[in-house]
Structures are given as C-alpha cells and as structure tokens.
Write an enzyme that holds these catalytic residues in place. Structure first.
Site, PDB file in Angstrom:
ATOM      1  N   LYS A  24       0.858  -1.461  -0.078  1.00 43.39           N
ATOM      2  CA  LYS A  24       0.097   0.063   0.136  1.00 43.39           C
ATOM      3  C   LYS A  24       0.918   1.164   0.063  1.00 43.39           C
ATOM      4  O   LYS A  24       0.627   2.454  -0.544  1.00 43.39           O
ATOM      5  CB  LYS A  24      -0.774   0.022   1.144  1.00 43.39           C
ATOM      6  CG  LYS A  24      -1.411   1.305   1.528  1.00 43.39           C
ATOM      7  CD  LYS A  24      -2.080   1.444   2.851  1.00 43.39           C
ATOM      8  CE  LYS A  24      -2.053   2.850   3.522  1.00 43.39           C
ATOM      9  NZ  LYS A  24      -1.020   3.178   3.990  1.00 43.39           N
ATOM     10  N   ASN A  25       2.052   1.175   0.522  1.00 41.75           N
ATOM     11  CA  ASN A  25       2.838   2.446   0.747  1.00 41.75           C
ATOM     12  C   ASN A  25       3.948   2.678  -0.427  1.00 41.75           C
ATOM     13  O   ASN A  25       4.697   3.698  -0.365  1.00 41.75           O
ATOM     14  CB  ASN A  25       3.687   2.419   2.095  1.00 41.75           C
ATOM     15  CG  ASN A  25       2.445   2.619   3.225  1.00 41.75           C
ATOM     16  OD1 ASN A  25       1.298   3.070   2.961  1.00 41.75           O
ATOM     17  ND2 ASN A  25       2.747   2.542   4.418  1.00 41.75           N
ATOM     18  N   ARG A  98      -3.437  10.639   1.741  1.00 43.34           N
ATOM     19  CA  ARG A  98      -2.356  11.257   2.049  1.00 43.34           C
ATOM     20  C   ARG A  98      -1.756  11.624   0.550  1.00 43.34           C
ATOM     21  O   ARG A  98      -0.815  12.378   0.300  1.00 43.34           O
ATOM     22  CB  ARG A  98      -1.558  10.955   2.954  1.00 43.34           C
ATOM     23  CG  ARG A  98      -2.233  10.901   4.363  1.00 43.34           C
ATOM     24  CD  ARG A  98      -1.145  10.845   5.445  1.00 43.34           C
ATOM     25  NE  ARG A  98      -0.173  11.937   5.586  1.00 43.34           N
ATOM     26  CZ  ARG A  98      -0.425  13.236   5.906  1.00 43.34           C
ATOM     27  NH1 ARG A  98      -1.394  13.715   6.223  1.00 43.34           N
ATOM     28  NH2 ARG A  98       0.632  13.963   6.337  1.00 43.34           N
ATOM     29  N   CYS A 122      -4.639   8.660   8.176  1.00 42.41           N
ATOM     30  CA  CYS A 122      -5.088   8.244   9.486  1.00 42.41           C
ATOM     31  C   CYS A 122      -4.639   9.100  10.645  1.00 42.41           C
ATOM     32  O   CYS A 122      -3.797  10.119  10.519  1.00 42.41           O
ATOM     33  CB  CYS A 122      -4.269   6.991  10.058  1.00 42.41           C
ATOM     34  SG  CYS A 122      -5.022   5.682   9.052  1.00 42.41           S
ATOM     35  N   ARG A 127       0.384  14.905  11.678  1.00 40.38           N
ATOM     36  CA  ARG A 127       0.484  14.716  10.094  1.00 40.38           C
ATOM     37  C   ARG A 127       0.573  15.867   9.655  1.00 40.38           C
ATOM     38  O   ARG A 127       0.124  15.940   8.321  1.00 40.38           O
ATOM     39  CB  ARG A 127      -0.506  13.634   9.641  1.00 40.38           C
ATOM     40  CG  ARG A 127      -0.323  12.656  10.748  1.00 40.38           C
ATOM     41  CD  ARG A 127      -0.977  11.304   9.845  1.00 40.38           C
ATOM     42  NE  ARG A 127      -0.135  10.712   9.051  1.00 40.38           N
ATOM     43  CZ  ARG A 127      -0.348   9.615   8.167  1.00 40.38           C
ATOM     44  NH1 ARG A 127      -1.389   9.342   8.149  1.00 40.38           N
ATOM     45  NH2 ARG A 127       0.387   9.204   7.396  1.00 40.38           N
ATOM     46  N   ASP A 312       4.156   1.259  11.862  1.00 39.97           N
ATOM     47  CA  ASP A 312       2.943   0.301  11.371  1.00 39.97           C
ATOM     48  C   ASP A 312       2.607  -0.958  11.951  1.00 39.97           C
ATOM     49  O   ASP A 312       1.693  -1.749  11.809  1.00 39.97           O
ATOM     50  CB  ASP A 312       2.724   0.410   9.825  1.00 39.97           C
ATOM     51  CG  ASP A 312       2.934   1.891   9.395  1.00 39.97           C
ATOM     52  OD1 ASP A 312       2.348   2.815   9.494  1.00 39.97           O
ATOM     53  OD2 ASP A 312       4.061   2.106   9.007  1.00 39.97           O
ATOM     54  N   VAL A 334       7.600   7.706  16.012  1.00 44.48           N
ATOM     55  CA  VAL A 334       7.395   8.484  14.701  1.00 44.48           C
ATOM     56  C   VAL A 334       6.133   8.900  14.851  1.00 44.48           C
ATOM     57  O   VAL A 334       6.184  10.217  14.179  1.00 44.48           O
ATOM     58  CB  VAL A 334       7.279   6.900  13.437  1.00 44.48           C
ATOM     59  CG1 VAL A 334       7.161   7.651  12.277  1.00 44.48           C
ATOM     60  CG2 VAL A 334       8.613   6.320  13.743  1.00 44.48           C
ATOM     61  N   ARG A 420      -8.884   0.549   3.231  1.00 43.42           N
ATOM     62  CA  ARG A 420      -7.904   1.435   2.860  1.00 43.42           C
ATOM     63  C   ARG A 420      -6.672   0.809   2.343  1.00 43.42           C
ATOM     64  O   ARG A 420      -5.920   1.340   1.301  1.00 43.42           O
ATOM     65  CB  ARG A 420      -7.621   2.583   3.669  1.00 43.42           C
ATOM     66  CG  ARG A 420      -8.607   3.900   3.510  1.00 43.42           C
ATOM     67  CD  ARG A 420      -7.844   4.975   4.105  1.00 43.42           C
ATOM     68  NE  ARG A 420      -6.419   4.936   3.984  1.00 43.42           N
ATOM     69  CZ  ARG A 420      -5.400   5.610   4.855  1.00 43.42           C
ATOM     70  NH1 ARG A 420      -5.974   5.787   6.122  1.00 43.42           N
ATOM     71  NH2 ARG A 420      -4.229   5.676   4.530  1.00 43.42           N
TER      72      ARG A 420
HETATM   73  N1  EPU Z   1       6.312  15.056   9.497  1.00 44.80           N
HETATM   74  C1  EPU Z   1       6.169  16.378   9.697  1.00 44.80           C
HETATM   75  N2  EPU Z   1       6.261  17.209   8.465  1.00 44.80           N
HETATM   76  C2  EPU Z   1       6.053  16.675   7.237  1.00 44.80           C
HETATM   77  C3  EPU Z   1       6.089  15.152   7.156  1.00 44.80           C
HETATM   78  C4  EPU Z   1       6.216  14.683   8.306  1.00 44.80           C
HETATM   79  O1  EPU Z   1       6.508  16.648  11.027  1.00 44.80           O
HETATM   80  O2  EPU Z   1       6.109  17.611   6.441  1.00 44.80           O
HETATM   81  C5  EPU Z   1       6.334  14.052  10.667  1.00 44.80           C
HETATM   82  C6  EPU Z   1       4.936  13.488  11.062  1.00 44.80           C
HETATM   83  O3  EPU Z   1       3.928  14.099  11.742  1.00 44.80           O
HETATM   84  C7  EPU Z   1       5.411  11.988  11.604  1.00 44.80           C
HETATM   85  C8  EPU Z   1       6.921  11.866  11.064  1.00 44.80           C
HETATM   86  O4  EPU Z   1       7.306  13.053  10.425  1.00 44.80           O
HETATM   87  O5  EPU Z   1       5.623  12.424  12.908  1.00 44.80           O
HETATM   88  C9  EPU Z   1       7.023  10.763   9.886  1.00 44.80           C
HETATM   89  O6  EPU Z   1       5.929  10.966   8.805  1.00 44.80           O
HETATM   90  P1  EPU Z   1       6.008  10.383   7.492  1.00 44.80           P
HETATM   91  O7  EPU Z   1       6.216  11.882   6.586  1.00 44.80           O
HETATM   92  O8  EPU Z   1       7.443   9.721   7.519  1.00 44.80           O
HETATM   93  O9  EPU Z   1       5.120   9.441   7.174  1.00 44.80           O
HETATM   94  P2  EPU Z   1       3.823   9.676   5.914  1.00 44.80           P
HETATM   95  O10 EPU Z   1       4.657   9.687   4.576  1.00 44.80           O
HETATM   96  O11 EPU Z   1       2.997  10.735   6.123  1.00 44.80           O
HETATM   97  C10 EPU Z   1       3.783   6.969   5.433  1.00 44.80           C
HETATM   98  C11 EPU Z   1       3.029   5.894   5.463  1.00 44.80           C
HETATM   99  C12 EPU Z   1       2.583   5.483   6.721  1.00 44.80           C
HETATM  100  C13 EPU Z   1       3.905   5.354   7.608  1.00 44.80           C
HETATM  101  C14 EPU Z   1       4.900   6.319   7.641  1.00 44.80           C
HETATM  102  C15 EPU Z   1       6.165   6.008   8.387  1.00 44.80           C
HETATM  103  C16 EPU Z   1       2.088   6.195   3.176  1.00 44.80           C
HETATM  104  C17 EPU Z   1       1.017   6.694   2.593  1.00 44.80           C
HETATM  105  N3  EPU Z   1       1.935   6.294   4.699  1.00 44.80           N
HETATM  106  O12 EPU Z   1       3.282   8.126   6.083  1.00 44.80           O
HETATM  107  O13 EPU Z   1       1.915   4.565   6.697  1.00 44.80           O
HETATM  108  O14 EPU Z   1       3.408   4.926   9.055  1.00 44.80           O
HETATM  109  O15 EPU Z   1       5.218   6.646   6.226  1.00 44.80           O
HETATM  110  O16 EPU Z   1       6.580   4.898   7.874  1.00 44.80           O
HETATM  111  O17 EPU Z   1       3.182   5.910   2.728  1.00 44.80           O
HETATM  112  C18 EPU Z   1       0.040   3.183   7.393  1.00 44.80           C
HETATM  113  O18 EPU Z   1       0.065   2.462   6.434  1.00 44.80           O
HETATM  114  O19 EPU Z   1      -0.737   2.785   8.100  1.00 44.80           O
HETATM  115  C19 EPU Z   1       0.687   4.477   7.560  1.00 44.80           C
HETATM  116  C20 EPU Z   1       0.293   5.247   8.337  1.00 44.80           C
END
Ligand code: EPU
Length: 450
Positions: A24-25, A98, A122, A127, A312, A334, A420
């Site tokens: 999914k990611n 997202r 989520c 986020r 996750d 995280v 999802r």
């Molecule tokens: N963060 C910021 N500012 C930003 C971006 C991120 O402060 O502009 C912070 C976030 O708030 C969080 C941390 O950085 O505390 C990590 O966020 P990250 O950007 O790595 O997460 P993401 O890209 O939004 C993806 C996966 C998530 C997974 C995370 C971490 C997707 C669609 N989502 O999220 O997956 O937990 O990376 O590996 O790829 C899930 O699959 O259930 C899920 C939530």
C-alpha cells in the site's frame, strides 16, 4: 450504514493461508510516478484497496488513462495526454488519502501548476506537510494556500537543490524524488527516509531513466534528466499487511501462511516476533507464522524509521503483547499519538498504561512535548468481546485481532476504513476460519428462515 459494522465471534485460532500483494505504501506512489513518463507504464501486483482507487481517480482527472492489464493485479497507466483538472473535481477527493500531496512535483513538471486538496489519512498525530511545501519552495515553486486546498506554480523549470530534512519523513523523501528526477541539475537530499517502499520507488524511477544514487548516511543524490519514459514494474510485497497477519496468528494461537511475504523487508519484525516467542518459517513463496505453544515473552520495543521497527507494525503487535507474560514496554517515536487505540484494548480486559515520558533507550521528539507516546503492557490478559469503534487503519486491524483473540462476541464499527489498506480482508478472515458476520447477512438469513 450496517455494512460498516462487523460482528466478530472470538476465541478460535486463525489457521490457513492468505496472500498479500503489492505494498500500500508503494503502489499509489508508483502510480503517481507514471505521470512523469512520456509513454505508458505497467505496474503489476497491484492490490484492490481504496488508496489505489483514489489515486486512479485523481490520475484520470488529469488526463491519464488507467486500465487493467491482462495479468491479475496489473495496471497500465498512459500519461500521453496529461491536462489540468477541474478544481471542484479534485476537491471531491479532499480528505480521502495523503497521496495527493505527491502529485505536486509531477504536475509542476508536466503543467507548470498544481492544485492539491485537503489531505486525508489516519488520525495518528498532527501529520503536517510543512516539509513537503518547504522542499517544493526550494525547487523554485510558489505556493498559495486557500481554504479548499493549495495552489502551486512553477514559473520556469524547477531547479535541483540541496535539502536536509528535519526528520527522515517518508512522504517528504518521496516528494523530493518525484520532483528532483526532472529538475534541472543535481539535488542532494540529506537525512532521507530509506524505507523499502522508497527504495522500490527509486527502482521504478531508475527504470524510467532517472539517475539516483542512494548514498551512505541517509543521503540521496539525484541528477535531473530532461525526459523520462514509462516503466514495467512488479510492486514489492506489503510487509505491513504481512506483519499484521503474523500478529493475528500469534494473538489467536493460530498458524497462518502468508503467501507473498518476503523476509528481506521484514527482518526487524521477524527478530521481534521471535523474541516474543512466535515461530516462523521462510520459503521461496512466503512466510508461515505460528504460535508454537507455551508462554509468550514480554519485550521492550521502540519504533523507529527503517531499518528500525516500523511504526505500522506496532499496533498489531501490541495486541499480541497483551498475551505475553510480564511487562512489555513500547516507545512510539514516529507518531506522537499512535497509542490511543489501547483504551479499547483495556476495555476488553488488557492492562496497558500510557506515559508521556520516553520509555526507551533513545529520547525522542515527543518526550518533552507532553504526548502519551510510551506504553507499559502487563500480561497475559484474558480479552473479552466488546463494542469497538475503529480509530485508524492499523488500529482498526488491531481491533479485529483483539476481537478474534477475545472470548465472546465483539461489535466492530467502522470496518470500511480497513479497506484503505487491507485487500479483501473479510474473505481472508473467513478463509482463515474466523467467525465474522455482517449484520446485513444475519438479517438476510432471518428473512430466509422467516
Ligand atoms: N512530518 C512532519 N512534517 C512533514 C512530514 C512528516 O512533521 O511535512 C512528521 C510526521 O508528523 C511524523 C513523521 O514526520 O511524525 C513521519 O511521517 P512520514 O512523513 O514519514 O509519514 P508519511 O509519509 O505521512 C508514510 C506511510 C505511513 C507510515 C509512515 C512512516 C504512506 C501513505 N503512509 O506516511 O503509513 O506510518 O510513512 O513509515 O506511505 C500506514 O500504512 O498505516 C501508515 C500510516
């Protein structure tokens, strides 16, 4: 909507075989990457989950034709006629996922402008997307925020730049990759995330003609090129879904063969699974996970960016930890609020206490900021069926695991959210012998017997 509620009759081990497909990611992001090519792309091993549908819809709004290929789980994406989409149509996707934020770079390259609706995903912390917009500014985009979304404009070709992320964010790293590949000159990204799904996205981009070097010390170098072509790629398997089923096997004293699961991306999880007392066996086609009998062991666990223990994986594992003997400690580093789901587990009979302190070896960003981000799980606890409302994707699947491990019947509300990220989870549960029932099915049976 009654079909959003599931009755789970717990207490039986889950046993049998299920299959996981592409991650999914990764898959939705590889779909976005297709926008960068001159010709069609072929993506295989695509799961039937809602995030894929959302991205497919958004791509089609932008003139990309998306059709299924001959192979099961194959998508052909043709970006030959990319065009601006109607803002109201894009806005209809607001809050759905997202992934739309990752359209920024490719659309700026293709059209010179982009409109990004409000984001979904989520509710496991604030986020924010500040890193994303900061990065895009550095490439030369101008950004205007409006109540219904964000407008971005590139007056000229975006330029490569030097970026250091404040935290190795997965999404922001992907934003840089998808933007830098067609930017003019070289981009150096420091403190990048290096999750397996990111490396697979780099493979996709390299197939398209990009030049990307994954350096040591979380540094990625991207040399911009003038043009990219389509790709042919089989998505890496979903290590997060695989681990969820592994935890379901452990918590229900079951035995599940996860066809498609791969050891390489799951090494950290497998070590932890073994420490807790779970058994597994890897073969060429998948991984078998089972509870070998006897007591499960309490552990200390800290989530982290890859190659650490993936956040996750945390929620499903915590359900299994309620069945371990002793005190387990979980430090979530995280997301600031990914432990809220434990309240419902306590309601089912678990003993989980949350703390604002960092209960781990490494102090994290959340320790001084008053977030309940550490947990102490005291077990083993007998879980009793309960009324549950799904809070987020992984928390939701964890509630299903808890309900299946519990004695009696649970009523789980909001199951649609699980679609999802978990393909055909209802069929898979039934294939594993779970006793689950939609109230609408019960009503149909009552009508037939009346
Ligand atoms: N963060 C910021 N500012 C930003 C971006 C991120 O402060 O502009 C912070 C976030 O708030 C969080 C941390 O950085 O505390 C990590 O966020 P990250 O950007 O790595 O997460 P993401 O890209 O939004 C993806 C996966 C998530 C997974 C995370 C971490 C997707 C669609 N989502 O999220 O997956 O937990 O990376 O590996 O790829 C899930 O699959 O259930 C899920 C939530």
């Amino acid at each position: 909507m009654t079909d959003d509620v599931l009755l789970v009759h717990g207490g039986n081990p889950l046993e049998g075989e299920i299959r996981v497909r592409g991650a999914k990611n990764l898959v939705p992001k590889a779909m976005v990457a297709a926008l960068l090519g001159q010709g069609p792309s072929r993506l295989r091993n695509v799961p039937d989950i809602r995030d894929v549908k959302v991205v497919r819809g958004l791509l089609q709004l932008h003139g990309v034709t998306v059709r299924t290929g001959d192979e099961d789980g194959e998508l052909i994406l043709d970006p030959s006629h990319v065009e601006s989409a109607n803002v109201a149509d894009i806005d209809a996707h607001a809050g759905s996922s997202r992934i739309p934020i990752l359209f920024c770079g490719p659309l700026l390259h293709r059209l010179g402008h982009a409109f990004i609706p409000g984001l979904g995903g989520c509710d496991i912390g604030g986020r924010p997307v500040d890193f994303h917009f900061e990065v895009l500014r550095q490439f030369g985009a101008t950004i205007e925020k409006h109540p219904q979304g964000t407008y971005l404009v590139a007056q000229q070709r975006l330029r490569g730049t030097r970026i250091e992320l404040p935290y190795p964010s997965v999404g922001a790293t992907e934003q840089v990759l998808l933007t830098a590949v067609l930017a003019e000159g070289v981009t150096e990204l420091r403190n990048a995330a290096i999750e397996p799904e990111i490396v697979d996205l780099i493979c996709v981009l390299q197939k398209m003609g990009a030049i990307i070097t994954l350096g040591t010390d979380r540094t990625i170098l991207i040399t911009g090129v003038d043009e990219l072509d389509g790709y042919n790629h089989r998505a890496l398997p979903d290590r997060l879904e695989s681990a969820s089923w592994a935890c379901a096997a452990l918590a229900t004293k079951g035995d599940i063969y996860v066809r498609g699961a791969r050891q390489l991306e799951m090494m950290t999880f497998l070590n932890t699974f073994r420490k807790v007392g779970g058994a597994f066996e890897v073969d060429d086609e998948g991984i078998r996970f089972w509870h070998p009998g006897g007591e499960l062991k309490a552990i200390a666990l800290e989530t982290d960016v890859h190659p650490g223990f993936q956040t996750d994986w945390q929620q499903p594992l915590v359900v299994a930890l309620t069945q371990a003997t002793g005190l387990s400690i979980v430090h979530e580093t995280v997301y600031e609020s990914r432990l809220g789901f434990t309240g419902a587990l306590n309601q089912m009979g678990a003993h989980i206490q949350l703390y604002r302190e960092c209960l781990g070896a490494t102090p994290c960003r959340f320790g001084a900021r008053n977030f309940l981000h550490s947990a102490v799980v005291s077990g083993p606890s007998k879980l009793i069926g309960s009324e549950l409302v799904i809070p987020d994707l992984r928390g939701g699947f964890s509630y299903l695991i808890a309900a299946l491990a519990a004695e009696g019947t649970s009523t789980v509300h909001g199951i649609d959210l699980i679609n999802r990220g978990y393909e055909n989870f209802m069929d898979k549960l039934r294939d594993l012998g779970a006793q689950v029932e939609l109230p609408s099915e019960r009503a149909d049976e009552e009508l037939v017997s009346a």
